[in-house]
Write an enzyme that holds these catalytic residues in place. Sequence first.
Site, PDB file in Angstrom:
ATOM      1  N   SER A 160       0.825  -1.211   0.000  1.00  0.00           N
ATOM      2  CA  SER A 160       0.000   0.000   0.000  1.00  0.00           C
ATOM      3  C   SER A 160       0.859   1.260   0.000  1.00  0.00           C
ATOM      4  CB  SER A 160      -0.902   0.030   1.230  1.00  0.00           C
ATOM      5  OG  SER A 160      -1.700  -1.118   1.297  1.00  0.00           O
TER       6      SER A 160
HETATM    7  N1  SAH Z   1       0.217  -4.867   4.122  1.00  0.00           N
HETATM    8  C1  SAH Z   1       0.898  -5.505   3.017  1.00  0.00           C
HETATM    9  C2  SAH Z   1       0.126  -5.502   1.727  1.00  0.00           C
HETATM   10  C3  SAH Z   1      -1.168  -6.114   1.829  1.00  0.00           C
HETATM   11  S1  SAH Z   1      -1.884  -6.578   0.308  1.00  0.00           S
HETATM   12  C4  SAH Z   1       2.227  -4.867   2.765  1.00  0.00           C
HETATM   13  O1  SAH Z   1       2.640  -4.015   3.519  1.00  0.00           O
HETATM   14  O2  SAH Z   1       2.872  -5.237   1.803  1.00  0.00           O
HETATM   15  C5  SAH Z   1      -3.068  -7.668   1.035  1.00  0.00           C
HETATM   16  C6  SAH Z   1      -2.508  -8.999   1.411  1.00  0.00           C
HETATM   17  O3  SAH Z   1      -3.552  -9.762   1.992  1.00  0.00           O
HETATM   18  C7  SAH Z   1      -2.018  -9.812   0.216  1.00  0.00           C
HETATM   19  O4  SAH Z   1      -0.704 -10.224   0.428  1.00  0.00           O
HETATM   20  C8  SAH Z   1      -2.989 -10.994   0.158  1.00  0.00           C
HETATM   21  O5  SAH Z   1      -2.385 -12.176  -0.326  1.00  0.00           O
HETATM   22  C9  SAH Z   1      -3.388 -11.116   1.606  1.00  0.00           C
HETATM   23  N2  SAH Z   1      -4.613 -11.832   1.871  1.00  0.00           N
HETATM   24  C10 SAH Z   1      -5.801 -11.777   1.227  1.00  0.00           C
HETATM   25  N3  SAH Z   1      -6.702 -12.597   1.808  1.00  0.00           N
HETATM   26  C11 SAH Z   1      -6.059 -13.195   2.865  1.00  0.00           C
HETATM   27  C12 SAH Z   1      -6.457 -14.143   3.859  1.00  0.00           C
HETATM   28  N4  SAH Z   1      -7.684 -14.649   3.919  1.00  0.00           N
HETATM   29  N5  SAH Z   1      -5.536 -14.509   4.777  1.00  0.00           N
HETATM   30  C13 SAH Z   1      -4.281 -14.009   4.762  1.00  0.00           C
HETATM   31  N6  SAH Z   1      -3.857 -13.112   3.836  1.00  0.00           N
HETATM   32  C14 SAH Z   1      -4.734 -12.708   2.906  1.00  0.00           C
END
Ligand code: SAH
Length: 219
Positions: free
Chosen positions: A67
């Site tokens: 993000s």
């Molecule tokens: N905060 C992160 C970016 C998040 S993007 C950073 O700093 O890079 C959102 C993330 O949530 C992705 O990596 C995606 O794979 C994960 N995600 C989506 N659904 C999920 C779930 N049910 N359990 C764990 N991770 C999940």
Amino acid sequence: MVAGAVEPEFRGARRRLVETLQDKGIRDLAVLRAVDMVPRHLFVPTTVRHRAYEDSALPIGSGQTISQPFVHARAIEQLGLTGQEKVLEIGTGSGYQTALLSELAAQVFSVERFRELLDKARPLLQQANVRNVSLSLGDGTLGWREYAPYDAILVSAGAPHVPPALDEQLAEGGRLLIPLGDKEEQMLTLLTKRGGRLERRDITPVRFVPLIGAGGWPS
Ligand code: SAH
């Protein structure tokens, strides 16, 4: 704790990012200090490393994004962390936000559903000298029951509703921050548990990748 000072060539750029975030209204000094400490360039792909300290979202692989720093800072600020908390993060992604949280809380538990992302994040967190973080591969909509309850839960993907397991695993007085809405647009929502019930406050409209899992969107 991270060793942000190890790469002096990025210090100036990181300081400018902190000033940008201040200009945009981030007031929590602990959050600004965390941004100043964490080497974001480690957590972005080498192809976009020169853009690591721009205030923008960047691709991290597996169709996911890290993000915009402002979005991280704004979100984490809502949690009002004092350094004593046990925090659960859903969606480790690059591990950057995990590293920010490690600076602001006592213990961080982070769950990611993509092995490829977790395998990248783990050594990066070690490289950044982060020690108070535990990572788990799995469906974060189910939380991480073993270490519950959590003082704060931060969900970094957009959900159609609050996953019941996260409500259950939130401590009394605890804060749960989650983007709620449809797959394209969500409202970043702060839920505070009082008397066993979740009080809801809308923060700001956001666009996150979907939360895929038993308590989120179907894959
Ligand atoms: N905060 C992160 C970016 C998040 S993007 C950073 O700093 O890079 C959102 C993330 O949530 C992705 O990596 C995606 O794979 C994960 N995600 C989506 N659904 C999920 C779930 N049910 N359990 C764990 N991770 C999940």
